[in-house]
Design a protein around this motif. Structure first.
Motif, PDB file in Angstrom:
ATOM      1  N   ALA A   1       0.843  -1.197   0.000  1.00  0.00           N
ATOM      2  CA  ALA A   1       0.000   0.000   0.000  1.00  0.00           C
ATOM      3  C   ALA A   1       0.881   1.251   0.000  1.00  0.00           C
ATOM      4  O   ALA A   1       1.986   1.239   0.555  1.00  0.00           O
ATOM      5  N   PRO A   2       0.428   2.345  -0.612  1.00  0.00           N
ATOM      6  CA  PRO A   2       1.203   3.589  -0.565  1.00  0.00           C
ATOM      7  C   PRO A   2       1.358   4.083   0.868  1.00  0.00           C
ATOM      8  O   PRO A   2       0.427   3.999   1.673  1.00  0.00           O
ATOM      9  N   GLN A   3       2.555   4.574   1.201  1.00  0.00           N
ATOM     10  CA  GLN A   3       2.775   5.126   2.531  1.00  0.00           C
ATOM     11  C   GLN A   3       1.840   6.307   2.774  1.00  0.00           C
ATOM     12  O   GLN A   3       1.578   7.104   1.883  1.00  0.00           O
ATOM     13  N   GLY A   4       1.335   6.399   3.995  1.00  0.00           N
ATOM     14  CA  GLY A   4       0.487   7.524   4.366  1.00  0.00           C
ATOM     15  C   GLY A   4      -0.988   7.311   4.118  1.00  0.00           C
ATOM     16  O   GLY A   4      -1.815   8.071   4.638  1.00  0.00           O
ATOM     17  N   ARG A   5      -1.352   6.300   3.342  1.00  0.00           N
ATOM     18  CA  ARG A   5      -2.769   6.014   3.096  1.00  0.00           C
ATOM     19  C   ARG A   5      -3.339   5.186   4.243  1.00  0.00           C
ATOM     20  O   ARG A   5      -2.629   4.407   4.897  1.00  0.00           O
ATOM     21  N   THR A   6      -4.613   5.337   4.500  1.00  0.00           N
ATOM     22  CA  THR A   6      -5.267   4.610   5.582  1.00  0.00           C
ATOM     23  C   THR A   6      -6.428   3.780   5.044  1.00  0.00           C
ATOM     24  O   THR A   6      -6.943   4.032   3.955  1.00  0.00           O
ATOM     25  N   ALA A   7      -6.816   2.783   5.836  1.00  0.00           N
ATOM     26  CA  ALA A   7      -7.950   1.926   5.496  1.00  0.00           C
ATOM     27  C   ALA A   7      -8.934   1.940   6.652  1.00  0.00           C
ATOM     28  O   ALA A   7      -8.552   2.150   7.815  1.00  0.00           O
ATOM     29  N   THR A   8     -10.197   1.702   6.343  1.00  0.00           N
ATOM     30  CA  THR A   8     -11.243   1.703   7.364  1.00  0.00           C
ATOM     31  C   THR A   8     -11.796   0.295   7.521  1.00  0.00           C
ATOM     32  O   THR A   8     -12.206  -0.336   6.539  1.00  0.00           O
ATOM     33  N   ILE A   9     -11.770  -0.216   8.741  1.00  0.00           N
ATOM     34  CA  ILE A   9     -12.404  -1.490   9.038  1.00  0.00           C
ATOM     35  C   ILE A   9     -13.274  -1.317  10.274  1.00  0.00           C
ATOM     36  O   ILE A   9     -13.121  -0.367  11.032  1.00  0.00           O
ATOM     37  N   GLU A  10     -14.209  -2.257  10.451  1.00  0.00           N
ATOM     38  CA  GLU A  10     -15.058  -2.242  11.631  1.00  0.00           C
ATOM     39  C   GLU A  10     -14.472  -3.213  12.655  1.00  0.00           C
ATOM     40  O   GLU A  10     -14.575  -4.436  12.490  1.00  0.00           O
ATOM     41  N   PRO A  11     -13.822  -2.706  13.705  1.00  0.00           N
ATOM     42  CA  PRO A  11     -13.171  -3.602  14.666  1.00  0.00           C
ATOM     43  C   PRO A  11     -14.104  -4.643  15.249  1.00  0.00           C
ATOM     44  O   PRO A  11     -13.664  -5.770  15.544  1.00  0.00           O
ATOM     45  N   PHE A  12     -15.390  -4.311  15.420  1.00  0.00           N
ATOM     46  CA  PHE A  12     -16.317  -5.288  16.000  1.00  0.00           C
ATOM     47  C   PHE A  12     -16.398  -6.538  15.140  1.00  0.00           C
ATOM     48  O   PHE A  12     -16.503  -7.654  15.657  1.00  0.00           O
ATOM     49  N   GLN A  13     -16.367  -6.359  13.802  1.00  0.00           N
ATOM     50  CA  GLN A  13     -16.448  -7.519  12.917  1.00  0.00           C
ATOM     51  C   GLN A  13     -15.210  -8.406  13.042  1.00  0.00           C
ATOM     52  O   GLN A  13     -15.301  -9.635  13.001  1.00  0.00           O
ATOM     53  N   VAL A  14     -14.044  -7.783  13.205  1.00  0.00           N
ATOM     54  CA  VAL A  14     -12.824  -8.561  13.420  1.00  0.00           C
ATOM     55  C   VAL A  14     -12.942  -9.349  14.722  1.00  0.00           C
ATOM     56  O   VAL A  14     -12.605 -10.539  14.787  1.00  0.00           O
ATOM     57  N   PHE A  15     -13.459  -8.686  15.746  1.00  0.00           N
ATOM     58  CA  PHE A  15     -13.649  -9.322  17.045  1.00  0.00           C
ATOM     59  C   PHE A  15     -14.719 -10.412  16.982  1.00  0.00           C
ATOM     60  O   PHE A  15     -14.497 -11.551  17.418  1.00  0.00           O
ATOM     61  N   ARG A  16     -15.878 -10.075  16.421  1.00  0.00           N
ATOM     62  CA  ARG A  16     -17.020 -11.007  16.414  1.00  0.00           C
ATOM     63  C   ARG A  16     -16.719 -12.264  15.607  1.00  0.00           C
ATOM     64  O   ARG A  16     -17.124 -13.363  15.974  1.00  0.00           O
ATOM     65  N   LYS A  17     -15.979 -12.104  14.511  1.00  0.00           N
ATOM     66  CA  LYS A  17     -15.661 -13.259  13.666  1.00  0.00           C
ATOM     67  C   LYS A  17     -14.352 -13.940  14.064  1.00  0.00           C
ATOM     68  O   LYS A  17     -13.999 -14.982  13.505  1.00  0.00           O
TER      69      LYS A  17
END
Length: 324
Positions: free
Chosen positions: A238-254
């Protein structure tokens, strides 16, 4: 000798430079016969990666030993961190990234990073480096017998990830790719499902989701696609400085596990063995063959979705090539 030098981001010049002759005791001088253009090289060209300028890129290469330092034991002219986290060494160095690379007729490399390719053709032997990175990635994410995979991006790295995961026992492959030509290549390779619409793939299905694009928005889709207890491998740069959005609850729940894979770690001999045996095929991934002064044109082909480019291979010392 001739060398292709990225003088600053966006500017490449092919010019005459001094051939390296002052070898350190542990160094090997290699006459470069084939050097692949990697996605990392594209990032370096645009100023989006580590390293400084001017820079001669080229870290996927093969060639012939021309000269050796006094303490080199494993090679002769004419021969074709303590915690096992060498890829995170504080003094990490890489040919073609932090030191002059193989987009030149000759390149110096420490003996410890030089491997005998035997009778493997030069343009195939140059895949040793990307395949070693792929091996590190699939070992990190833990590919298992019978795994179902979603692979996002079917460029040369995506195809290597598919082929190597298949050799490791994965049995079902779904791929997403914007290029119809690359999708066609994946279908010929026997994937089970192929689409240009990542959002159309079903949620909660896959044992392993691999991002081979480096596009930040893909991470949120990977979280959606992975089944409960699944694993995600962030492989693309990924290009440096770029960000991504995830839903932490989904990482936790799954109960997901997210892995990242930076370069390789003692996988080079494995890679050569897989290429040499034909268990992981690489010859059909070379789509364009360029002379040394075609480096910038080769980068352009990789970035042009209409060019139908897979691996663009540069031949600094001659050989069959297309016009740039």
């Amino acid at each position: 000798m001739k060398a292709a030098i990225i003088e600053k981001p966006g500017t490449v010049r092919t010019t005459d430079v001094e051939t390296p002759r002052a070898l350190r005791p542990d160094e090997v001088l290699v006459k470069v016969m084939a050097s692949g253009i990697c996605g990392t090289d594209v990032h370096i060209y645009h100023g989006e990666y580590i390293g400084s300028y001017p820079m001669t890129p080229g870290h996927e290469f093969s060639g012939v030993v021309e000269a050796v330092g006094d303490k080199v034991k494993r090679f002769s002219p004419g021969a074709a961190c303590l915690s096992n986290r060498q890829n995170f060494c504080e003094n990490w160095q890489a040919v073609g990234v932090t030191r002059p690379g193989a987009m030149a007729q000759y390149v110096l490399a420490p003996e410890k990073v030089v491997f005998d390719a035997g009778s493997i053709p030069f343009d195939q032997a140059a895949f040793m480096e990307p395949l070693s990175c792929v091996l590190h990635g699939i070992e990190s994410v833990g590919i298992r017998m019978g795994d179902s995979l979603a692979v996002i991006g079917t460029g040369p790295i995506g195809m290597l990830l598919i082929r190597t995961s298949r050799a490791w026992g994965a049995t079902r492959f779904t791929v997403a790719e914007l290029s119809e030509q690359r999708l066609a290549a994946a279908r010929r390779d026997g994937v089970n499902e192929a689409t240009t619409d990542l959002a159309s793939l079903p949620s909660d299905r896959f044992d392993v989701v691999i991002d081979a694009t480096g596009a930040p928005p893909v991470l949120s889709q990977a979280v959606r696609l992975a089944r409960p207890g699944g694993r995600i491998l962030m492989f693309g740069v990924a290009p440096q400085g770029r960000t991504a959005t995830i839903e932490p609850f989904q990482v936790f729940r799954k109960g997901l596990s997210i892995f990242a894979s930076f370069t390789s770690r003692r996988n080079s001999l494995q890679a050569l063995a897989l290429i040499g045996s034909g268990q992981v095929r690489v010859d059909d991934l070379v789509s364009h063959r360029m002379p040394l002064d075609g480096l910038e044109a080769g980068i352009g082909k990789i970035e042009d979705r209409n060019a139908n480019a897979m691996k663009v291979m540069v031949f600094p010392n001659g050989g069959a090539h297309d016009d740039p």
